[in-house]
Design a protein around this motif. Structure first.
Motif, PDB file in Angstrom:
ATOM      1  N   ALA A  48       0.815  -1.074   0.027  1.00 43.01           N
ATOM      2  CA  ALA A  48      -0.111   0.021  -0.085  1.00 43.01           C
ATOM      3  C   ALA A  48       1.003   1.164   0.028  1.00 43.01           C
ATOM      4  O   ALA A  48       2.082   1.315   0.559  1.00 43.01           O
ATOM      5  N   VAL A  49       0.445   2.152  -0.662  1.00 46.52           N
ATOM      6  CA  VAL A  49       1.112   3.695  -0.769  1.00 46.52           C
ATOM      7  C   VAL A  49       0.184   4.645  -0.302  1.00 46.52           C
ATOM      8  O   VAL A  49      -0.722   4.828  -0.872  1.00 46.52           O
ATOM      9  N   THR A  50       0.515   5.413   0.712  1.00 47.64           N
ATOM     10  CA  THR A  50      -0.444   6.281   1.360  1.00 47.64           C
ATOM     11  C   THR A  50       0.141   7.567   1.348  1.00 47.64           C
ATOM     12  O   THR A  50       1.221   7.791   1.586  1.00 47.64           O
ATOM     13  N   THR A  51      -0.745   8.462   1.116  1.00 48.23           N
ATOM     14  CA  THR A  51      -0.042  10.100   0.951  1.00 48.23           C
ATOM     15  C   THR A  51      -1.170  10.867   1.946  1.00 48.23           C
ATOM     16  O   THR A  51      -2.422  10.694   1.856  1.00 48.23           O
ATOM     17  N   VAL A  52      -0.463  11.559   2.770  1.00 49.44           N
ATOM     18  CA  VAL A  52      -1.391  12.293   3.727  1.00 49.44           C
ATOM     19  C   VAL A  52      -1.387  13.779   3.193  1.00 49.44           C
ATOM     20  O   VAL A  52      -0.224  14.491   2.825  1.00 49.44           O
ATOM     21  N   TYR A  53      -2.637  14.472   3.620  1.00 47.74           N
ATOM     22  CA  TYR A  53      -2.528  15.672   3.238  1.00 47.74           C
ATOM     23  C   TYR A  53      -2.993  16.858   4.287  1.00 47.74           C
ATOM     24  O   TYR A  53      -3.487  16.556   5.192  1.00 47.74           O
ATOM     25  N   ASN A  54      -2.376  18.213   4.040  1.00 45.34           N
ATOM     26  CA  ASN A  54      -2.504  19.098   5.037  1.00 45.34           C
ATOM     27  C   ASN A  54      -3.707  19.840   4.968  1.00 45.34           C
ATOM     28  O   ASN A  54      -4.770  19.543   3.954  1.00 45.34           O
ATOM     29  N   ALA A  55      -4.276  20.883   5.590  1.00 47.73           N
ATOM     30  CA  ALA A  55      -5.510  21.606   5.361  1.00 47.73           C
ATOM     31  C   ALA A  55      -5.692  22.056   4.326  1.00 47.73           C
ATOM     32  O   ALA A  55      -7.007  22.691   3.663  1.00 47.73           O
ATOM     33  N   GLU A  56      -4.494  22.630   3.416  1.00 46.74           N
ATOM     34  CA  GLU A  56      -4.798  23.234   2.178  1.00 46.74           C
ATOM     35  C   GLU A  56      -4.845  22.487   1.151  1.00 46.74           C
ATOM     36  O   GLU A  56      -4.707  22.607  -0.110  1.00 46.74           O
ATOM     37  N   GLY A  57      -4.881  20.959   1.397  1.00 46.06           N
ATOM     38  CA  GLY A  57      -4.935  19.855   0.178  1.00 46.06           C
ATOM     39  C   GLY A  57      -3.460  19.877  -0.306  1.00 46.06           C
ATOM     40  O   GLY A  57      -3.513  18.877  -1.466  1.00 46.06           O
ATOM     41  N   VAL A  58      -2.413  19.836   0.408  1.00 46.03           N
ATOM     42  CA  VAL A  58      -1.083  19.575  -0.166  1.00 46.03           C
ATOM     43  C   VAL A  58      -0.548  18.458   0.531  1.00 46.03           C
ATOM     44  O   VAL A  58      -0.534  18.427   1.724  1.00 46.03           O
ATOM     45  N   ALA A  59       0.246  17.663  -0.183  1.00 41.62           N
ATOM     46  CA  ALA A  59       0.910  16.527   0.503  1.00 41.62           C
ATOM     47  C   ALA A  59       1.769  16.988   1.770  1.00 41.62           C
ATOM     48  O   ALA A  59       2.503  17.874   1.257  1.00 41.62           O
ATOM     49  N   SER A  60       1.659  16.321   2.639  1.00 45.01           N
ATOM     50  CA  SER A  60       2.467  17.072   3.899  1.00 45.01           C
ATOM     51  C   SER A  60       3.944  16.216   3.919  1.00 45.01           C
ATOM     52  O   SER A  60       4.589  16.394   4.722  1.00 45.01           O
ATOM     53  N   GLY A  61       3.814  15.094   3.028  1.00 39.87           N
ATOM     54  CA  GLY A  61       5.330  14.570   2.812  1.00 39.87           C
ATOM     55  C   GLY A  61       5.187  13.419   1.773  1.00 39.87           C
ATOM     56  O   GLY A  61       4.571  13.600   0.944  1.00 39.87           O
ATOM     57  N   PRO A  62       6.301  12.997   1.562  1.00 40.52           N
ATOM     58  CA  PRO A  62       6.401  12.008   0.458  1.00 40.52           C
ATOM     59  C   PRO A  62       5.396  10.595   0.918  1.00 40.52           C
ATOM     60  O   PRO A  62       5.010  10.452   2.099  1.00 40.52           O
ATOM     61  N   PRO A  63       4.959   9.780  -0.069  1.00 43.65           N
ATOM     62  CA  PRO A  63       4.260   8.676  -0.007  1.00 43.65           C
ATOM     63  C   PRO A  63       4.723   7.698   1.151  1.00 43.65           C
ATOM     64  O   PRO A  63       6.101   7.559   1.057  1.00 43.65           O
ATOM     65  N   ALA A  64       4.049   7.276   2.001  1.00 41.71           N
ATOM     66  CA  ALA A  64       4.364   5.999   2.579  1.00 41.71           C
ATOM     67  C   ALA A  64       3.817   4.608   2.204  1.00 41.71           C
ATOM     68  O   ALA A  64       2.809   4.494   1.847  1.00 41.71           O
ATOM     69  N   LEU A  65       5.037   3.949   2.440  1.00 40.14           N
ATOM     70  CA  LEU A  65       4.656   2.417   2.017  1.00 40.14           C
ATOM     71  C   LEU A  65       4.247   1.559   3.166  1.00 40.14           C
ATOM     72  O   LEU A  65       4.947   1.771   4.289  1.00 40.14           O
ATOM     73  N   THR A  66       3.341   0.454   3.129  1.00 43.91           N
ATOM     74  CA  THR A  66       3.045  -0.362   3.891  1.00 43.91           C
ATOM     75  C   THR A  66       3.127  -1.777   3.290  1.00 43.91           C
ATOM     76  O   THR A  66       2.613  -2.102   2.362  1.00 43.91           O
ATOM     77  N   SER A  67       3.929  -2.474   4.232  1.00 50.59           N
ATOM     78  CA  SER A  67       3.931  -3.906   3.732  1.00 50.59           C
ATOM     79  C   SER A  67       4.008  -4.837   4.682  1.00 50.59           C
ATOM     80  O   SER A  67       3.842  -4.386   5.952  1.00 50.59           O
ATOM     81  N   PHE A  68       3.963  -6.233   4.388  1.00 45.92           N
ATOM     82  CA  PHE A  68       3.727  -7.253   5.744  1.00 45.92           C
ATOM     83  C   PHE A  68       4.984  -8.250   5.587  1.00 45.92           C
ATOM     84  O   PHE A  68       5.613  -8.444   4.448  1.00 45.92           O
ATOM     85  N   ALA A  69       5.217  -8.677   6.728  1.00 47.91           N
ATOM     86  CA  ALA A  69       6.239  -9.751   6.781  1.00 47.91           C
ATOM     87  C   ALA A  69       6.258 -10.806   7.665  1.00 47.91           C
ATOM     88  O   ALA A  69       5.560 -10.309   8.854  1.00 47.91           O
ATOM     89  N   ILE A  70       6.469 -12.006   7.595  1.00 51.99           N
ATOM     90  CA  ILE A  70       6.461 -12.797   8.824  1.00 51.99           C
ATOM     91  C   ILE A  70       7.462 -12.754   9.749  1.00 51.99           C
ATOM     92  O   ILE A  70       7.435 -12.785  11.007  1.00 51.99           O
ATOM     93  N   GLY A  71       8.572 -12.433   9.434  1.00 49.66           N
ATOM     94  CA  GLY A  71      10.033 -12.349  10.146  1.00 49.66           C
ATOM     95  C   GLY A  71      10.687 -13.291  10.474  1.00 49.66           C
ATOM     96  O   GLY A  71      10.238 -14.254  10.169  1.00 49.66           O
ATOM     97  N   ASN A  72      12.067 -13.105  10.893  1.00 51.25           N
ATOM     98  CA  ASN A  72      12.948 -14.034  11.158  1.00 51.25           C
ATOM     99  C   ASN A  72      12.886 -14.577  12.676  1.00 51.25           C
ATOM    100  O   ASN A  72      13.541 -15.611  12.893  1.00 51.25           O
ATOM    101  N   SER A  73      12.226 -14.003  13.436  1.00 52.47           N
ATOM    102  CA  SER A  73      12.162 -14.052  14.955  1.00 52.47           C
ATOM    103  C   SER A  73      11.311 -15.411  15.159  1.00 52.47           C
ATOM    104  O   SER A  73      10.394 -15.699  14.402  1.00 52.47           O
ATOM    105  N   GLY A  74      11.655 -16.239  16.009  1.00 53.24           N
ATOM    106  CA  GLY A  74      10.979 -17.533  16.185  1.00 53.24           C
ATOM    107  C   GLY A  74       9.286 -17.068  16.648  1.00 53.24           C
ATOM    108  O   GLY A  74       9.339 -16.693  17.685  1.00 53.24           O
ATOM    109  N   LEU A  75       8.626 -17.833  16.006  1.00 52.54           N
ATOM    110  CA  LEU A  75       7.107 -17.788  16.249  1.00 52.54           C
ATOM    111  C   LEU A  75       6.717 -19.158  17.165  1.00 52.54           C
ATOM    112  O   LEU A  75       7.283 -19.947  16.742  1.00 52.54           O
ATOM    113  N   VAL A  76       5.553 -19.009  17.884  1.00 52.36           N
ATOM    114  CA  VAL A  76       4.984 -20.283  18.516  1.00 52.36           C
ATOM    115  C   VAL A  76       3.543 -20.115  17.960  1.00 52.36           C
ATOM    116  O   VAL A  76       2.627 -19.269  17.819  1.00 52.36           O
TER     117      VAL A  76
END
Length: 817
Positions: free
Chosen positions: A545-573
């Motif tokens: 997912a790529v998310t852009t957040v806007y300020n009150a003037e409708g201008v992007a408040s920063g660069p787009p943010a990426l959202t991803s998922f991972a299982i990870g390397n730490s041991g799960l139970v």
């Protein structure tokens, strides 16, 4: 002669005994010679319970004439049968399974007897209760399950067993796992006329059952007999007058069963076809309806290869096509989905009896699931303070298969400080999951209609994931005396993807403190574990997912943010739960039982996707919380669930199918990771435990099927009153304001009443039913505007309304059995 009246003496005097001691041995089987487990037998002051092979042993004071009784919930009782015993003797007893009103004789069906042989904490719903009680949408097996104390259904139709998420329960069909491996939910459609019983075990279930920390829900279906039976229900289309006269809900079901080879092979086939149409009263006329079609067919067969070797087979087809899924007071047509699913299930089980209480079962099953969800268009989904608009962003095709093999063995009893019955088994599942996702995106609007953020899923994702699960268990049923029994066992589960071996010790006791054997105290402790859902394993391969957040003037408040998922390397139970239970059962009168139950479950190590870049982000109700910054969600064992309940119930049975039940349950269900009830693995973990979205502190449930003064007339009633579900309040950005789930819906109350009459027309038997759901016209809302500052803030929507219902059932010739 009816099978429940048959008493077949297989053996005679085998060994001369003294006048002070004789032994009665034998088996209890059903009308098709299949063993009946946990049947209670009583001769004089001696009583016992059959083992998994149907075998029993009774020690009597001496030779003479006796009266023998056999009872088992779901079967017609064998009462006070005369029996002369001279010495050690073997007999086989046949009892008929309970069937419906097409059985013309007024025989008696028993509920669970008070017997120390029953050490599990279990609720049972019989097939006759499923068909007799007037619950809403009475064609649906899923909707019937809340007839059991401890089982509730939320506004979206999701099941919750003793405060659990649906993916924390193992679902079985005739002993095989039918849980959807992608979501962990129960999505199988079954015609209610083909159901023999539904059993729910929680807290101290047998170690034969795993892959569900909250327990197991087992569906057992009907078998054919040597007599042909056929039924037809709701074969006349319904009419809807809410939006002008037109075709309404129509749920035709058909059943046909009988012998393939009399005395040796039988079949049972049940077909269900559902056309449903519902109206959302809060939406404009012409835009307030949704419809769908679903179908199901289950073919069940049994072949007695030899008197001691029985083969069982099942083949199931499910098809479901739904339009405008998700239509609601805050979700107009454009936001809905079209749903297309199918499921195929086939199983084969071979049961071999070796005598002396020894039995082995070999089984194999294949399950195939397919799910496609399509939006109404390609426009962005819009989440606003006034409700949602645009087109749903989800567009997916998912498929999964499960191949399951199992072996179970029941060894002969042996004596050592009492009697011991050893059970052991192993189970292996091979799982495959294919995902194809092409989500679009969504906007979040503020109170003034301004765009606060936009989330897109620019790159489609296609992937395949496989997994293997294996388990084994052993159980010792130790009968110390006729008043005390211990069940001691252990289970081992292993998942290849997680790479974890989990051990589940189980201990339970059952004690009858009084010589009358009308009271039973039982309890125990167990560790239970959850299975891994394939949806969780596939998340790291899913879209970013790529998310852009806007300020009150409708201008992007920063660069787009990426959202991803991972299982990870730490041991799960594997997620685990510790369960403490204590039950008290007492038989007040001949057919009146009182039950009190206490359950304490503490779940730990539950799976949750945690944003490792911002783990302390405030709780949010958006699809992806905290999207103003990049998010890398990693699976961790951080979810906790607490559940406590005290329940008391009273039940009385009468001759025929007539009975009533009333119960009260006080409970508390808390979690640190359940904000969205539709998400199997949460995306946020809270610092404290809060009420879960289906927490119900108080619930009163009662139902009855009783005769009226006029012949062939009966009344059916259902009352269900519970606390309203909790919900949270959010601001325009989706962040929860105040405490999580600090608000509640109003008290929910349903009263359904129906009148039924049996008639005979031209030699054929029919049952005609007319009734009303929600007799008091209670609103029972299903949605609420929970955005603070919105004009309709805290306005409840989606009133249930009053419904008239009609049912016609056909049972064949009036002289049929």
């Amino acid at each position: 002669m009816r099978a429940n009246r048959v008493l077949v003496l297989l053996g005679s005097l085998l060994l001369p005994l003294s006048a002070a001691d004789v032994t009665l041995r034998g088996r209890v089987v059903d009308e098709n010679d299949a063993p009946v487990r946990a049947a209670s037998l009583r001769v004089a002051d001696a009583y016992t319970q059959t083992d998994p092979t149907g075998a029993f042993t009774l020690h009597l004071r001496g030779p003479g004439d006796y009266l023998l009784s056999v009872s088992r919930e779901g079967y017609y009782a064998l009462k006070d049968r005369a029996l002369h015993i001279d010495g050690t003797q073997e007999i086989t007893l046949k009892i008929n399974s309970v069937r419906e009103v097409f059985q013309s004789e007024n025989v008696h069906a028993e509920t669970s007897p008070v017997d120390v042989g029953q050490a599990q904490s279990q609720e049972r719903l019989t097939g006759t209760e499923v068909n007799d009680m007037p619950y809403a949408n009475s064609h649906s097996l899923r909707n019937s399950l809340p007839l059991m104390p401890g089982v509730i259904q939320d506004a979206g139709g999701t099941l919750h067993v003793n405060g659990s998420s649906e993916n924390q329960v193992l679902f079985l069909l005739n002993g095989f796992n039918i849980t959807n491996p992608i979501s962990g939910q129960f999505q199988t459609i079954l015609a209610v006329e083909g159901v023999r019983s539904v059993d729910v075990s929680s807290g101290r279930s047998s170690p034969a059952f795993g892959k569900g920390s909250a327990g197991v829900l087992a569906v057992n279906t009907e078998s054919g007999t040597d007599q042909f039976h056929y039924t037809a229900t709701d074969f006349i289309p319904g009419l809807n007058i809410q939006q002008g006269l037109h075709l309404g809900n129509w749920y035709p079901r058909f059943g046909f069963s009988g012998p393939i080879v009399r005395g040796r092979a039988w079949f049972s086939d049940t077909l269900e076809s559902d056309y449903s149409e519902s109206v959302v009263t809060a939406l404009p006329k012409g835009q307030d309806t949704r419809s769908g079609w679903a179908g199901s067919n289950l073919l069940h067969g049994q072949v007695n290869l030899t008197p001691s070797n029985i083969l069982f087979a099942d083949f199931l087809i499910n098809v479901d096509n739904e339009g405008r899924v998700g239509l609601g007071a805050l979700n107009p047509i454009s936001t809905t989905l079209s749903l297309h699913t199918h499921e195929y299930f086939a199983s084969l089980k071979d049961q071999k009896y070796f005598g002396h209480g020894a039995l082995i079962e070999l089984g194999y099953a294949h399950n195939d699931f397919f799910d496609a969800q399509r939006p109404q268009g390609d426009s962005l989904y819009v989440i606003s303070t006034q409700g949602n608009s645009g087109n749903n962003f989800l567009n997916s095709t998912q498929g999964a298969t499960r191949d399951q093999g199992l072996v179970q063995a029941y060894l002969p009893r042996f004596k050592l400080a009492g009697s011991h019955q050893i059970e052991a088994g192993t189970d292996a599942d091979w799982l495959r999951y294919n995902g194809d996702f092409n989500r679009t995106g969504y906007q979040v609007l503020g109170l003034a209609g301004e765009v606060l953020s936009e989330t897109f899923f620019p790159t489609p994702a296609r992937f395949e994931v496989t997994d293997t699960e294996m388990s084994a268990y052993v159980l010792d049923i130790w009968r110390i005396s006729k008043r005390l029994q211990l069940n001691l066992g252990v289970r081992e589960d292993w998942d290849r993807k997680i790479g974890n071996v989990a051990w589940s010790p189980r201990a339970a006791f059952s004690w009858s403190p009084l010589a009358s054997a009308r009271t039973r105290i039982s309890g125990g402790y167990s560790i239970t574990h959850d299975a891994v859902t394939m949806g969780m394993l596939g998340a790291p391969l899913d879209q970013t997912a790529v998310t852009t957040v806007y300020n009150a003037e409708g201008v992007a408040s920063g660069p787009p943010a990426l959202t991803s998922f991972a299982i990870g390397n730490s041991g799960l139970v594997l997620p685990r739960a510790s369960n403490w239970t204590l039950d008290a059962d007492h038989q007040l009168f001949a057919h009146v039982w009182v039950k009190a139950k206490y359950l304490r479950r503490r779940g730990t190590d539950g799976f949750a996707f945690i944003n490792t870049l911002d783990p302390a982000a405030p709780p949010s109700l958006l699809p992806l919380p905290g999207t103003d910054a990049a998010g890398t969600y990693q699976v961790q064992n951080l979810r906790r669930d607490d559940y406590d309940s005290i329940a008391i119930s009273v039940r009385q049975t009468f001759s025929g199918q007539f009975e009533w039940m009333a119960s009260y349950t006080h409970s508390r269900a808390l979690s640190n990771g359940v904000l969205d009830p539709n998400t199997a693995q949460p995306l946020q973990v809270l610092p404290d435990l809060v009420p879960i979205p289906w927490d119900v502190p108080n619930r009163i449930l009662g139902w009855a099927y009783l005769p009226l003064p006029w012949k062939n007339w009966a009344i059916s009633a259902l009352g269900n009153m519970r606390s309203g579900f909790p919900f949270s309040v959010r601001d325009q950005t989706g962040v929860i304001v105040g405490s999580v789930d600090a608000y509640r819906y109003p008290l929910n109350f349903d009263l359904n009443i129906a009148i039924e009459r049996m008639i005979t027309l031209r030699g054929y038997r029919f049952a005609l039913r007319g009734g009303m759901d929600n007799v008091t016209n209670q609103s029972n809302p299903t949605a609420v505007n929970n955005v603070t500052g919105a004009p309709r803030f805290l306005q409840f929507l989606g009133d249930e309304g009053r419904h008239f219902v009609v049912r016609v059932r056909f049972f064949g010739r009036a002289g049929g059995k």
